[in-house]
Enzyme design. Structure first.
Site, PDB file in Angstrom:
ATOM      1  N   ASP A 178      -0.402  11.534  -6.368  1.00 45.33           N
ATOM      2  CA  ASP A 178      -1.455  12.336  -6.023  1.00 45.33           C
ATOM      3  C   ASP A 178      -2.754  11.590  -6.369  1.00 45.33           C
ATOM      4  O   ASP A 178      -3.093  11.045  -7.359  1.00 45.33           O
ATOM      5  CB  ASP A 178      -1.567  13.424  -7.172  1.00 45.33           C
ATOM      6  CG  ASP A 178      -2.375  14.508  -7.155  1.00 45.33           C
ATOM      7  OD1 ASP A 178      -3.474  14.341  -6.659  1.00 45.33           O
ATOM      8  OD2 ASP A 178      -2.039  15.654  -7.536  1.00 45.33           O
ATOM      9  N   HIS A 179      -3.445  11.208  -5.088  1.00 49.06           N
ATOM     10  CA  HIS A 179      -4.380  10.342  -5.063  1.00 49.06           C
ATOM     11  C   HIS A 179      -5.736  10.944  -6.065  1.00 49.06           C
ATOM     12  O   HIS A 179      -6.346  10.064  -6.413  1.00 49.06           O
ATOM     13  CB  HIS A 179      -5.146  10.228  -3.641  1.00 49.06           C
ATOM     14  CG  HIS A 179      -5.742  11.480  -3.097  1.00 49.06           C
ATOM     15  ND1 HIS A 179      -5.118  12.400  -2.406  1.00 49.06           N
ATOM     16  CD2 HIS A 179      -7.057  11.660  -3.019  1.00 49.06           C
ATOM     17  CE1 HIS A 179      -6.189  13.153  -1.955  1.00 49.06           C
ATOM     18  NE2 HIS A 179      -7.212  12.764  -2.359  1.00 49.06           N
ATOM     19  N   HIS A 241      -3.518  18.858  -6.707  1.00 47.14           N
ATOM     20  CA  HIS A 241      -4.552  18.300  -7.186  1.00 47.14           C
ATOM     21  C   HIS A 241      -5.126  18.951  -8.560  1.00 47.14           C
ATOM     22  O   HIS A 241      -5.347  18.368  -9.404  1.00 47.14           O
ATOM     23  CB  HIS A 241      -5.515  18.145  -6.000  1.00 47.14           C
ATOM     24  CG  HIS A 241      -5.108  17.404  -4.957  1.00 47.14           C
ATOM     25  ND1 HIS A 241      -4.461  15.964  -5.105  1.00 47.14           N
ATOM     26  CD2 HIS A 241      -5.218  17.511  -3.545  1.00 47.14           C
ATOM     27  CE1 HIS A 241      -3.974  15.588  -4.068  1.00 47.14           C
ATOM     28  NE2 HIS A 241      -4.754  16.342  -2.965  1.00 47.14           N
TER      29      HIS A 241
END
Length: 481
Positions: A178-179, A241
């Protein structure tokens, strides 16, 4: 760091060009790659090794945050090889296995293998199964798997996907990327209070009135209609996110002033989210879709006019929610989250609002609530809003004080996450329990969508979203910041 093989599925895709190749290159410049490393890119296009290396080079010139150094570039590019690959063909896995072993023998690399799946979700199961049956995952060294989102489409499919992956990889070998967890400001939440005791005093549970998390974009669906019209904001942004940001914020801010936060984990927070009943979802959830409008003075189409989108689509491009956390550290303090496309600004931020005791107890008119804002993107900063008296009219005005490192050479999220994965550090990756609990919380919302229990509110492109979203906060006498 031991030598290793990095196998990239989807090496001709947009993510590889924009993020992964530049990330690997910047790690190379920082001497954070193994001394001996084989990078094998997979795709359906008929590239030779030379053509593929040229594509990597073009991506570096286009997207690397640092200038490409021509002197050392050939040494970096020679690590790359290309393999034409069809995930549905058994022969493709045999050829890949041969190439992996050939490069390991040439470079004297141990059988340490990292597999990165930057592919369509429907191919994840297929590839995992193919890796296992071909024997590529059964070498003598370690093996790791990085999986891009979305991890399933709902609770049922996420569980099925995880069950299939666990047939091939152990839980500690699976890195669900999950950036947002790779963004430096998000990672700094872990030590922000520890390194700055003054913030520990400021971020007192007794003083906080609410927390707001916003992730807004000015762009529309762009070329992602095939994926986005099936996913919507809730699957694209919220389940992963935003809920990760809620967890990260809640476990690290405020610090353990009362002993309540001692040793708590992200799963403790996600388990403590007050469940949503689908019949009551409309009370705490707002979903929307952008209509034609203007972005920076230029007209833009509505979502239903975008190429590849159904002209009657009921897909959500905006999502907002009021979240209650039934945990001792946050009981009675609401979290508000929102995300949307074609909004008035591009911004990801966490805003902590404090009780306005100056006006409530001291009667100081004109004072506004104090705020702490953690800006995650597009810039990174910490800002504090305080009230200062204007000598000319004897009234108080809110004034922002911003703190920023002003560093223009910050590592990007994918650099930090890739480096962690190379070292076997899963701290900033989502584990299965977090993913499952997130889907469990979201599932009633998805059911409310499907059963038309949640209305779809429209908003002009370039606005702050549906007006009705304000009611989530005005009911508590707050407003969006």
């Amino acid at each position: 760091m031991e030598g290793m093989t990095f196998v990239l599925f989807g090496a001709t895709g947009d993510l590889a060009q924009r993020k992964l190749f530049p990330a690997l290159y910047n790690l190379y410049l920082d001497e954070k790659l193994p001394e001996t490393m084989s990078i094998i890119g997979l795709g359906r296009r008929n590239y030779s090794d030379k053509v593929f290396q040229e594509k990597v080079e073009q991506a570096l010139y286009a997207y690397s945050r640092r200038t490409v150094q021509s002197g050392s570039l050939p040494d970096f590019l020679k690590k790359f090889r290309y393999c034409i690959f069809d995930a549905t063909e058994k022969e493709a896995y045999r050829q890949l296995h041969e190439l992996v072993e050939k490069r390991e023998n040439e470079l004297d690399i141990p059988q340490n293998r990292l597999f990165y799946l930057s592919v369509a979700p429907r191919l994840i199961d297929v590839i995992a199964s193919g890796l296992y049956t071909s024997g590529i995952t059964q070498g003598k060294g370690w093996k790791r798997l990085i999986v891009e989102k979305p991890f399933g489409r709902n609770l049922e499919t996420a569980r099925a996907l995880n069950q299939n992956l666990r047939k091939v990889f152990n839980e500690d070998e699976i890195y669900r990327i999950d950036h947002y967890l790779g963004k430096p400001m998000v990672q700094n939440l872990r030590t922000l209070v520890l390194a700055n005791p003054v913030l520990g005093s400021l971020l007192n549970h007794e003083e906080i009135s609410n927390v707001q998390i916003t992730a807004s974009e000015t762009v529309g669906v762009e070329s992602r209609a095939d994926y986005y019209d099936q996913a919507g904001a809730v699957r694209d942004m919220v389940q992963n996110h935003l809920l990760q940001l809620v967890m990260m914020t809640a476990i690290h801010l405020p610090d353990s002033l009362t002993g309540n936060n001692s040793g708590i984990k992200k799963t403790d927070i996600i388990e403590s989210l007050q469940p949503i009943l689908k019949e009551h979802a409309h009370r705490t959830i707002v979903r929307g879709q952008y209509e034609p409008g203007e972005i920076e003075g230029a007209p833009v189409a509505g979502y239903r006019e975008e190429p590849g989108v159904d002209e009657l689509s009921k897909n959500d491009t905006y999502f907002a929610a009021r979240i209650a956390i039934d945990h001792p550290s946050w009981k009675g303090i609401p979290f508000y989250i929102r995300t949307g496309k074609r909004m008035n600004a591009k911004s990801t931020q966490i805003v902590i609002e404090f009780e306005n005791k100056a006006m409530d107890t001291r009667g100081l008119q004109g004072t506004s609530p104090n705020l702490v804002m953690l800006e995650i993107s597009p810039n990174e900063s910490i800002s504090l809003r305080i009230n200062l008296k204007d000598a000319s009219n004897n009234r108080f005005n809110p004034v922002w004080t911003s703190l920023s490192s002003n560093s223009k050479d910050q590592p990007e999220a994918y650099e930090l996450l890739l480096y962690d994965a190379l070292r076997g550090n899963s701290t900033f990756f989502a584990d299965w329990q977090e993913v499952e609990l997130s889907w469990n919380w979201i599932q009633p919302v998805l059911e409310a969508f499907n059963e038309d229990l949640l209305p779809l509110h429209f908003y002009p492109a370039g606005s702050r979203g549906p007006i009705v979203a304000n009611e989530l906060l005005t009911a508590d006498q707050y407003k969006w910041w």
